[in-house]
Design an enzyme around this catalytic site. Sequence first.
Site, mmCIF file in Angstrom:
data_model
loop_
_atom_site.group_PDB
_atom_site.id
_atom_site.type_symbol
_atom_site.label_atom_id
_atom_site.label_comp_id
_atom_site.label_asym_id
_atom_site.label_seq_id
_atom_site.Cartn_x
_atom_site.Cartn_y
_atom_site.Cartn_z
ATOM 1 N N ARG A 76 0.805 -1.232 0.000
ATOM 2 C CA ARG A 76 0.000 0.000 0.000
ATOM 3 C C ARG A 76 0.833 1.276 0.000
ATOM 4 O O ARG A 76 0.405 2.317 0.480
ATOM 5 C CB ARG A 76 -0.985 -0.005 1.175
ATOM 6 C CG ARG A 76 -1.996 -1.133 1.091
ATOM 7 C CD ARG A 76 -2.993 -1.079 2.208
ATOM 8 N NE ARG A 76 -3.993 -2.139 2.064
ATOM 9 C CZ ARG A 76 -4.953 -2.386 2.942
ATOM 10 N NH1 ARG A 76 -5.043 -1.648 4.040
ATOM 11 N NH2 ARG A 76 -5.813 -3.354 2.726
ATOM 12 N N LYS B 250 4.314 10.284 -12.046
ATOM 13 C CA LYS B 250 3.449 9.411 -12.829
ATOM 14 C C LYS B 250 4.087 8.029 -12.921
ATOM 15 O O LYS B 250 5.244 7.904 -13.306
ATOM 16 C CB LYS B 250 3.257 9.964 -14.247
ATOM 17 C CG LYS B 250 2.170 11.001 -14.386
ATOM 18 C CD LYS B 250 1.943 11.277 -15.860
ATOM 19 C CE LYS B 250 0.828 12.273 -16.093
ATOM 20 N NZ LYS B 250 0.607 12.498 -17.541
ATOM 21 N N GLU C 178 11.464 14.569 -26.709
ATOM 22 C CA GLU C 178 10.770 15.088 -25.525
ATOM 23 C C GLU C 178 11.304 16.461 -25.139
ATOM 24 O O GLU C 178 10.566 17.312 -24.651
ATOM 25 C CB GLU C 178 10.908 14.118 -24.350
ATOM 26 C CG GLU C 178 10.067 12.861 -24.454
ATOM 27 C CD GLU C 178 8.631 13.071 -23.997
ATOM 28 O OE1 GLU C 178 8.266 14.213 -23.632
ATOM 29 O OE2 GLU C 178 7.869 12.095 -24.014
ATOM 30 N N LYS D 177 9.213 21.346 -15.879
ATOM 31 C CA LYS D 177 8.284 20.312 -15.450
ATOM 32 C C LYS D 177 7.999 20.408 -13.957
ATOM 33 O O LYS D 177 6.858 20.221 -13.525
ATOM 34 C CB LYS D 177 8.803 18.916 -15.787
ATOM 35 C CG LYS D 177 7.791 17.832 -15.428
ATOM 36 C CD LYS D 177 8.002 16.531 -16.119
ATOM 37 C CE LYS D 177 6.841 15.587 -15.847
ATOM 38 N NZ LYS D 177 7.029 14.267 -16.490
ATOM 39 N N GLU E 107 -2.726 16.379 -12.824
ATOM 40 C CA GLU E 107 -3.129 16.614 -14.210
ATOM 41 C C GLU E 107 -4.599 17.015 -14.331
ATOM 42 O O GLU E 107 -5.342 16.518 -15.181
ATOM 43 C CB GLU E 107 -2.847 15.370 -15.068
ATOM 44 C CG GLU E 107 -2.707 15.688 -16.547
ATOM 45 C CD GLU E 107 -2.232 14.484 -17.345
ATOM 46 O OE1 GLU E 107 -2.998 14.008 -18.185
ATOM 47 O OE2 GLU E 107 -1.092 14.048 -17.128
ATOM 48 N N ARG F 134 -0.971 20.649 -16.263
ATOM 49 C CA ARG F 134 -0.056 19.525 -16.494
ATOM 50 C C ARG F 134 -0.408 18.753 -17.761
ATOM 51 O O ARG F 134 0.463 18.114 -18.364
ATOM 52 C CB ARG F 134 -0.049 18.584 -15.286
ATOM 53 C CG ARG F 134 0.960 17.464 -15.419
ATOM 54 C CD ARG F 134 1.199 16.700 -14.137
ATOM 55 N NE ARG F 134 2.186 15.651 -14.341
ATOM 56 C CZ ARG F 134 2.701 14.896 -13.383
ATOM 57 N NH1 ARG F 134 2.327 15.078 -12.121
ATOM 58 N NH2 ARG F 134 3.588 13.968 -13.657
ATOM 59 N N ASN G 65 1.378 16.625 -22.365
ATOM 60 C CA ASN G 65 0.999 15.548 -23.279
ATOM 61 C C ASN G 65 1.053 15.976 -24.744
ATOM 62 O O ASN G 65 0.556 15.247 -25.615
ATOM 63 C CB ASN G 65 -0.410 15.041 -22.945
ATOM 64 C CG ASN G 65 -0.468 14.358 -21.596
ATOM 65 O OD1 ASN G 65 0.373 13.520 -21.286
ATOM 66 N ND2 ASN G 65 -1.450 14.715 -20.783
ATOM 67 N N HIS H 20 1.513 13.409 -27.422
ATOM 68 C CA HIS H 20 1.357 12.081 -26.834
ATOM 69 C C HIS H 20 0.066 11.380 -27.255
ATOM 70 O O HIS H 20 0.045 10.154 -27.369
ATOM 71 C CB HIS H 20 1.440 12.168 -25.306
ATOM 72 C CG HIS H 20 2.830 12.377 -24.791
ATOM 73 N ND1 HIS H 20 3.586 13.471 -25.143
ATOM 74 C CD2 HIS H 20 3.599 11.636 -23.972
ATOM 75 C CE1 HIS H 20 4.776 13.395 -24.541
ATOM 76 N NE2 HIS H 20 4.797 12.290 -23.833
ATOM 77 N N HIS I 298 0.869 7.942 -28.667
ATOM 78 C CA HIS I 298 0.441 6.709 -28.014
ATOM 79 C C HIS I 298 -0.358 5.824 -28.966
ATOM 80 O O HIS I 298 -0.287 4.593 -28.885
ATOM 81 C CB HIS I 298 -0.400 7.025 -26.776
ATOM 82 C CG HIS I 298 0.407 7.503 -25.604
ATOM 83 N ND1 HIS I 298 -0.172 8.027 -24.465
ATOM 84 C CD2 HIS I 298 1.736 7.529 -25.383
ATOM 85 C CE1 HIS I 298 0.772 8.357 -23.609
ATOM 86 N NE2 HIS I 298 1.936 8.067 -24.142
ATOM 87 N N HIS J 291 9.395 5.556 -27.595
ATOM 88 C CA HIS J 291 8.410 6.531 -27.127
ATOM 89 C C HIS J 291 8.726 7.935 -27.640
ATOM 90 O O HIS J 291 7.842 8.636 -28.146
ATOM 91 C CB HIS J 291 8.353 6.532 -25.600
ATOM 92 C CG HIS J 291 7.440 7.571 -25.039
ATOM 93 N ND1 HIS J 291 6.077 7.563 -25.230
ATOM 94 C CD2 HIS J 291 7.705 8.691 -24.309
ATOM 95 C CE1 HIS J 291 5.533 8.611 -24.642
ATOM 96 N NE2 HIS J 291 6.500 9.313 -24.072
#
Length: 368
Positions: free
Chosen positions: A121, A143, A185, A227, A237, A241, A245, A248, A252, A266
């Site tokens: 946890r 993330k 990036e 960032k 996000e 934020r 993306n 992306h 993706h 990526h």
Amino acid sequence: MSLVPVTLAGRSYDILIEGGLIARAGALIRPVLGTRRLVVLTDENVARHHLAPLEASLAAADYGFDVVVVPPGEQAKDLHRFPDLAERLLGLGLERGTAFVALGGGVVGDLTGFAAATLLRGMDFVQIPTTLLAQIDSSVGGKTGVNARRGKNLVGAFHQPRLVLADLDALATLPRREWLAGYGEMVKYGLLGDAGFFEQLERTGADIIAGAAGPLGEAVALCCRMKAGIVAEDEREAGRRALLNLGHTFGHALEAETGYGPDLLHGEAVAVGMMLAADLSRRLGLVSDGDFGRIGDHLAAVGLKTRIDQVPGGPFPADRLIAHMAHDKKVADGRIAFVLMRGIGQSFQRRDVPPDLVRDCFLAAGAV
């Protein structure tokens, strides 16, 4: 050494940027984590280059630690493989006081962070990113996640590291293709919010990719500061934020179509995705032909892919790519969220994009 703080209520941490940090990692981790037991996660490729100096530094700092090595590549982040990794980690006798160390690129960082977020946890972890892409992007901001059959990072959690050690010397072992993927990036940061940085990259991009210490260190620190500021403002996000993306949503979809395999890294997917986002912005009357050309010229000049028909495995059907986008985790009320631009350095999010324009962008870039 450059130090970039990530300021979050109760979860603040530092990003340290300098050469030689892996060899000093034990001493740098100790003030943050104390003397607790560590578990290092890395992949087979990274282990050959960087595991021995990390182990030596941890031993010199009197740490007890275990090492778990996973296969390289996006396949290691598969949701259906994670239970086996979890059992392997739990078999080491983890306790709440145990902490993880992620030694590797974005895949290792995402996977380690997800393990830290879910096992027992919630456990602490440290990021030691060894690729340019991970140093400027995926290791910062908390993330974590794994890939499902329906899309990338659809199973994950926000879980911040306790420390990020970006060792610039580690980048010397990267193949050129990995440098370029990270550089894709880096360009994203200029396009989404800093036109001056994009202009700087136009002048110094070749030096950065060649590993020139001054331009490289300056660019990595600038990306991390940008960032860190965005994450401090919008950790989960809910607003700004999402601009990170840029490229992306398109990228993706390409990664999903190519099976998250070695044909498309990526950062390569993001570069093609940024061109698609720029073209969509142009078709909406937001980006000039001149700015669209500048973006494409710079990405192509450094050797990045800019079109779908440059990706191995094609041609790819536009309808299938659009279907992949419908599974993006940012879809709300059935509408895809696109990060668009009002020129270089000015990005924003929009959901009311005509589907026909998206298809036109795919077809113009070489989809069928």
